[in-house]
Design a protein around this motif. Structure first.
Motif, PDB file in Angstrom:
ATOM      1  N   VAL A  18      34.085 -20.025  14.207  1.00 39.70           N
ATOM      2  CA  VAL A  18      35.223 -19.288  13.585  1.00 39.70           C
ATOM      3  C   VAL A  18      34.153 -18.167  13.914  1.00 39.70           C
ATOM      4  O   VAL A  18      35.105 -17.025  14.675  1.00 39.70           O
ATOM      5  CB  VAL A  18      35.956 -19.813  13.175  1.00 39.70           C
ATOM      6  N   ALA A  19      33.249 -18.251  12.966  1.00 43.85           N
ATOM      7  CA  ALA A  19      32.038 -16.418  12.567  1.00 43.85           C
ATOM      8  C   ALA A  19      32.362 -16.065  14.309  1.00 43.85           C
ATOM      9  O   ALA A  19      32.173 -15.034  13.774  1.00 43.85           O
ATOM     10  CB  ALA A  19      31.763 -17.266  11.642  1.00 43.85           C
ATOM     11  N   LYS A  20      31.065 -17.091  15.087  1.00 45.19           N
ATOM     12  CA  LYS A  20      31.259 -16.879  16.139  1.00 45.19           C
ATOM     13  C   LYS A  20      32.276 -16.549  17.631  1.00 45.19           C
ATOM     14  O   LYS A  20      32.061 -14.883  17.893  1.00 45.19           O
ATOM     15  CB  LYS A  20      30.756 -17.868  16.656  1.00 45.19           C
ATOM     16  N   LEU A  21      33.847 -16.601  16.953  1.00 48.22           N
ATOM     17  CA  LEU A  21      34.086 -15.902  18.248  1.00 48.22           C
ATOM     18  C   LEU A  21      34.688 -14.665  17.615  1.00 48.22           C
ATOM     19  O   LEU A  21      35.042 -13.811  18.483  1.00 48.22           O
ATOM     20  CB  LEU A  21      35.951 -16.941  17.962  1.00 48.22           C
ATOM     21  N   ALA A  22      34.655 -14.729  15.774  1.00 45.64           N
ATOM     22  CA  ALA A  22      35.861 -13.334  15.847  1.00 45.64           C
ATOM     23  C   ALA A  22      34.408 -12.497  15.572  1.00 45.64           C
ATOM     24  O   ALA A  22      34.648 -11.023  16.164  1.00 45.64           O
ATOM     25  CB  ALA A  22      35.549 -13.739  14.084  1.00 45.64           C
ATOM     26  N   ALA A  23      33.079 -12.735  16.139  1.00 49.28           N
ATOM     27  CA  ALA A  23      32.309 -11.890  16.331  1.00 49.28           C
ATOM     28  C   ALA A  23      31.918 -10.814  17.147  1.00 49.28           C
ATOM     29  O   ALA A  23      31.794  -9.599  17.721  1.00 49.28           O
ATOM     30  CB  ALA A  23      30.422 -11.996  15.781  1.00 49.28           C
ATOM     31  N   ALA A  24      32.006 -12.355  18.319  1.00 43.83           N
ATOM     32  CA  ALA A  24      32.026 -11.775  19.683  1.00 43.83           C
ATOM     33  C   ALA A  24      33.764 -11.016  20.128  1.00 43.83           C
ATOM     34  O   ALA A  24      33.131  -9.500  20.863  1.00 43.83           O
ATOM     35  CB  ALA A  24      32.484 -13.108  20.151  1.00 43.83           C
ATOM     36  N   LEU A  25      34.760 -11.306  18.738  1.00 42.74           N
ATOM     37  CA  LEU A  25      35.897 -10.545  19.321  1.00 42.74           C
ATOM     38  C   LEU A  25      34.886  -9.083  18.982  1.00 42.74           C
ATOM     39  O   LEU A  25      35.978  -8.061  19.639  1.00 42.74           O
ATOM     40  CB  LEU A  25      37.102 -11.130  18.984  1.00 42.74           C
ATOM     41  N   VAL A  26      35.005  -8.577  17.905  1.00 42.59           N
ATOM     42  CA  VAL A  26      34.704  -7.054  17.427  1.00 42.59           C
ATOM     43  C   VAL A  26      34.338  -6.600  17.917  1.00 42.59           C
ATOM     44  O   VAL A  26      34.385  -5.275  18.518  1.00 42.59           O
ATOM     45  CB  VAL A  26      34.204  -7.801  16.038  1.00 42.59           C
ATOM     46  N   ILE A  27      32.896  -6.780  18.650  1.00 45.13           N
ATOM     47  CA  ILE A  27      32.130  -6.310  18.974  1.00 45.13           C
ATOM     48  C   ILE A  27      32.925  -5.575  21.293  1.00 45.13           C
ATOM     49  O   ILE A  27      33.111  -4.961  21.576  1.00 45.13           O
ATOM     50  CB  ILE A  27      31.183  -7.250  19.777  1.00 45.13           C
ATOM     51  N   ALA A  28      34.068  -6.922  21.363  1.00 40.56           N
ATOM     52  CA  ALA A  28      34.388  -6.559  22.329  1.00 40.56           C
ATOM     53  C   ALA A  28      35.464  -5.604  21.844  1.00 40.56           C
ATOM     54  O   ALA A  28      35.878  -4.690  23.130  1.00 40.56           O
ATOM     55  CB  ALA A  28      35.080  -7.964  23.070  1.00 40.56           C
ATOM     56  N   LEU A  29      36.214  -5.345  21.162  1.00 40.14           N
ATOM     57  CA  LEU A  29      37.465  -5.047  20.533  1.00 40.14           C
ATOM     58  C   LEU A  29      36.668  -3.086  20.767  1.00 40.14           C
ATOM     59  O   LEU A  29      37.356  -2.019  21.019  1.00 40.14           O
ATOM     60  CB  LEU A  29      37.677  -5.030  19.286  1.00 40.14           C
ATOM     61  N   GLY A  30      35.330  -3.232  20.023  1.00 40.32           N
ATOM     62  CA  GLY A  30      34.698  -1.400  19.495  1.00 40.32           C
ATOM     63  C   GLY A  30      34.096  -0.759  20.832  1.00 40.32           C
ATOM     64  O   GLY A  30      34.112  -0.059  21.232  1.00 40.32           O
ATOM     65  N   LEU A  31      33.672  -1.828  21.803  1.00 45.01           N
ATOM     66  CA  LEU A  31      33.403  -1.526  22.994  1.00 45.01           C
ATOM     67  C   LEU A  31      34.389  -1.280  23.882  1.00 45.01           C
ATOM     68  O   LEU A  31      34.215  -0.582  25.322  1.00 45.01           O
ATOM     69  CB  LEU A  31      32.673  -2.755  24.081  1.00 45.01           C
ATOM     70  N   VAL A  32      35.904  -1.807  23.686  1.00 42.67           N
ATOM     71  CA  VAL A  32      36.715  -1.606  25.364  1.00 42.67           C
ATOM     72  C   VAL A  32      37.156   0.130  24.772  1.00 42.67           C
ATOM     73  O   VAL A  32      38.340   0.614  25.992  1.00 42.67           O
ATOM     74  CB  VAL A  32      38.099  -2.707  25.659  1.00 42.67           C
ATOM     75  N   LEU A  33      36.616   0.479  24.134  1.00 52.49           N
ATOM     76  CA  LEU A  33      38.072   1.763  23.157  1.00 52.49           C
ATOM     77  C   LEU A  33      36.867   3.201  24.103  1.00 52.49           C
ATOM     78  O   LEU A  33      38.195   4.269  24.345  1.00 52.49           O
ATOM     79  CB  LEU A  33      37.717   1.771  21.291  1.00 52.49           C
ATOM     80  N   ILE A 234      29.850 -12.211  11.365  1.00 53.05           N
ATOM     81  CA  ILE A 234      30.750 -11.092  11.598  1.00 53.05           C
ATOM     82  C   ILE A 234      30.667  -9.463  10.772  1.00 53.05           C
ATOM     83  O   ILE A 234      30.682  -7.871  11.328  1.00 53.05           O
ATOM     84  CB  ILE A 234      31.843 -11.277  10.809  1.00 53.05           C
ATOM     85  N   LEU A 235      30.151  -9.384   9.867  1.00 59.36           N
ATOM     86  CA  LEU A 235      29.761  -8.025   9.414  1.00 59.36           C
ATOM     87  C   LEU A 235      28.481  -7.253  10.020  1.00 59.36           C
ATOM     88  O   LEU A 235      28.349  -6.112  10.992  1.00 59.36           O
ATOM     89  CB  LEU A 235      28.235  -8.384   7.780  1.00 59.36           C
ATOM     90  N   ALA A 236      27.477  -8.366  10.820  1.00 60.98           N
ATOM     91  CA  ALA A 236      26.084  -7.734  11.453  1.00 60.98           C
ATOM     92  C   ALA A 236      26.981  -7.382  13.519  1.00 60.98           C
ATOM     93  O   ALA A 236      27.056  -6.033  13.392  1.00 60.98           O
ATOM     94  CB  ALA A 236      25.339  -8.886  11.910  1.00 60.98           C
ATOM     95  N   ALA A 237      28.190  -7.712  13.554  1.00 60.03           N
ATOM     96  CA  ALA A 237      29.334  -7.541  15.028  1.00 60.03           C
ATOM     97  C   ALA A 237      30.086  -6.144  14.371  1.00 60.03           C
ATOM     98  O   ALA A 237      29.697  -5.044  15.293  1.00 60.03           O
ATOM     99  CB  ALA A 237      30.300  -8.418  14.603  1.00 60.03           C
ATOM    100  N   PHE A 238      30.239  -5.693  13.210  1.00 62.55           N
ATOM    101  CA  PHE A 238      30.672  -4.750  13.210  1.00 62.55           C
ATOM    102  C   PHE A 238      30.271  -3.524  13.169  1.00 62.55           C
ATOM    103  O   PHE A 238      30.198  -2.614  13.365  1.00 62.55           O
ATOM    104  CB  PHE A 238      31.496  -4.495  11.242  1.00 62.55           C
ATOM    105  N   VAL A 239      28.786  -3.471  12.368  1.00 63.05           N
ATOM    106  CA  VAL A 239      27.285  -2.958  12.029  1.00 63.05           C
ATOM    107  C   VAL A 239      27.746  -2.987  13.908  1.00 63.05           C
ATOM    108  O   VAL A 239      27.710  -1.113  13.911  1.00 63.05           O
ATOM    109  CB  VAL A 239      26.622  -3.467  11.804  1.00 63.05           C
ATOM    110  N   ILE A 240      27.349  -3.595  14.777  1.00 70.48           N
ATOM    111  CA  ILE A 240      27.020  -2.874  16.088  1.00 70.48           C
ATOM    112  C   ILE A 240      27.993  -2.682  17.009  1.00 70.48           C
ATOM    113  O   ILE A 240      27.814  -1.187  17.643  1.00 70.48           O
ATOM    114  CB  ILE A 240      26.914  -4.651  17.016  1.00 70.48           C
ATOM    115  N   ALA A 241      29.214  -2.310  16.321  1.00 68.16           N
ATOM    116  CA  ALA A 241      30.189  -2.242  16.858  1.00 68.16           C
ATOM    117  C   ALA A 241      30.211  -0.154  16.328  1.00 68.16           C
ATOM    118  O   ALA A 241      30.961   0.438  17.211  1.00 68.16           O
ATOM    119  CB  ALA A 241      31.806  -2.650  16.986  1.00 68.16           C
TER     120      ALA A 241
END
Length: 260
Positions: A18-33, A234-241
């Motif tokens: 679930v954390a992997k899924l959330a991390a991938a979604l966070v990065i994707a949402l940040g990049l589609v903007l 998940i925090l790392a995903a937010f940092v990347i985005a």
């Protein structure tokens, strides 16, 4: 515990799917903007660093990344030939126009597809479908009937290839496989569909008989834990985005959802 993917051992770090899924979604949402190459390139570099921190083997990273690279390249070529026309036109033939605008958009699209798809492919290398179902049911509290049904269906997907081969053998044994390829493919495909529907009906009946989905709250054989490692991912995903967006804005390349 370790598993082998593409001939290379991968150490199971025990991160909840679930954390992997959330991390991938966070990065994707940040990049589609935004559609710009700076944010995508920044995210891609940070993603590779994250993969190395998670100790994903370089061979596996290159092997799985090559498939994503091919898909991104095909998308980029399409945008290059048929994308937005602006600036200097470098080549024109019928409907194909290569200009400064299409080149810029193709580069941004190529990097963006690569940056969005790479985490999804790499993070789920060692994820077992049962572990993902446990996480969806226990962490996200999704309905057990839906989760278990999806898991059962996913487990049956691997049988489609085997059924296709057996149907081919059966048709050859009966002497009905000598017709033209298109007709043979259509007939065999319809037979596979009928077989899949029958198997699904039998599976649903068997699951109902065993009490799957009989109670709104059910127990689980294996607990799905969500702790510090999952929160860190998940925090790392937010940092990347956030880093990708910040660098893009700071350099003046930010292009919110394609608007200039």
């Amino acid at each position: 515990m370790s598993i082998t993917v593409d001939g290379a051992p991968i150490r199971r770090v025990g991160i909840n799917p679930v954390a992997k899924l959330a991390a991938a979604l966070v990065i994707a949402l940040g990049l589609v903007l935004s559609v710009d190459w700076v944010s995508a390139a920044t995210a891609l570099v940070l993603e590779i660093v994250l993969m190395l921190v998670l100790k994903v083997p370089v061979r596996t990273l290159l092997t799985r990344g090559a498939l994503v690279l091919l898909a991104a390249a095909l998308t980029g070529v399409t945008i290059l030939l048929y994308g937005e026309q602006s600036g200097t036109v470098h080549w024109h033939f019928l409907l194909i126009t290569v200009s400064d605008g299409s080149i810029s958009l193709a580069l941004a699209t190529f990097l963006r597809v690569l940056a969005i798809a790479l985490p999804s492919v790499i993070l789920f290398i060692d994820t077992d479908p049962t572990e993902l179902a446990d996480g969806l049911g226990q962490v996200l509290r999704l309905p057990a009937r839906f989760v278990l049904g999806a898991l059962a269906g996913l487990r049956m997907v691997g049988l489609l290839g085997q059924d296709w081969r057996y149907l081919g053998y059966a048709r050859r044994a009966r002497g009905v496989a000598d017709q033209d390829r298109l007709r043979r493919f259509a007939a065999q495909g319809f037979a596979l569909l009928v077989s899949a529907v029958r198997r699904g009906s039998m599976l649903a009946t068997a699951m109902e008989a065993r009490g799957f989905g009989a109670h709104p709250r059910r127990t689980w054989a294996r607990p799905s834990r969500f702790g510090m490692r999952e929160s860190a991912l998940i925090l790392a995903a937010f940092v990347i985005a956030a880093a990708a967006i910040s660098v893009s804005v700071a350099t003046g390349h930010w292009n919110f959802i394609g608007h200039r």
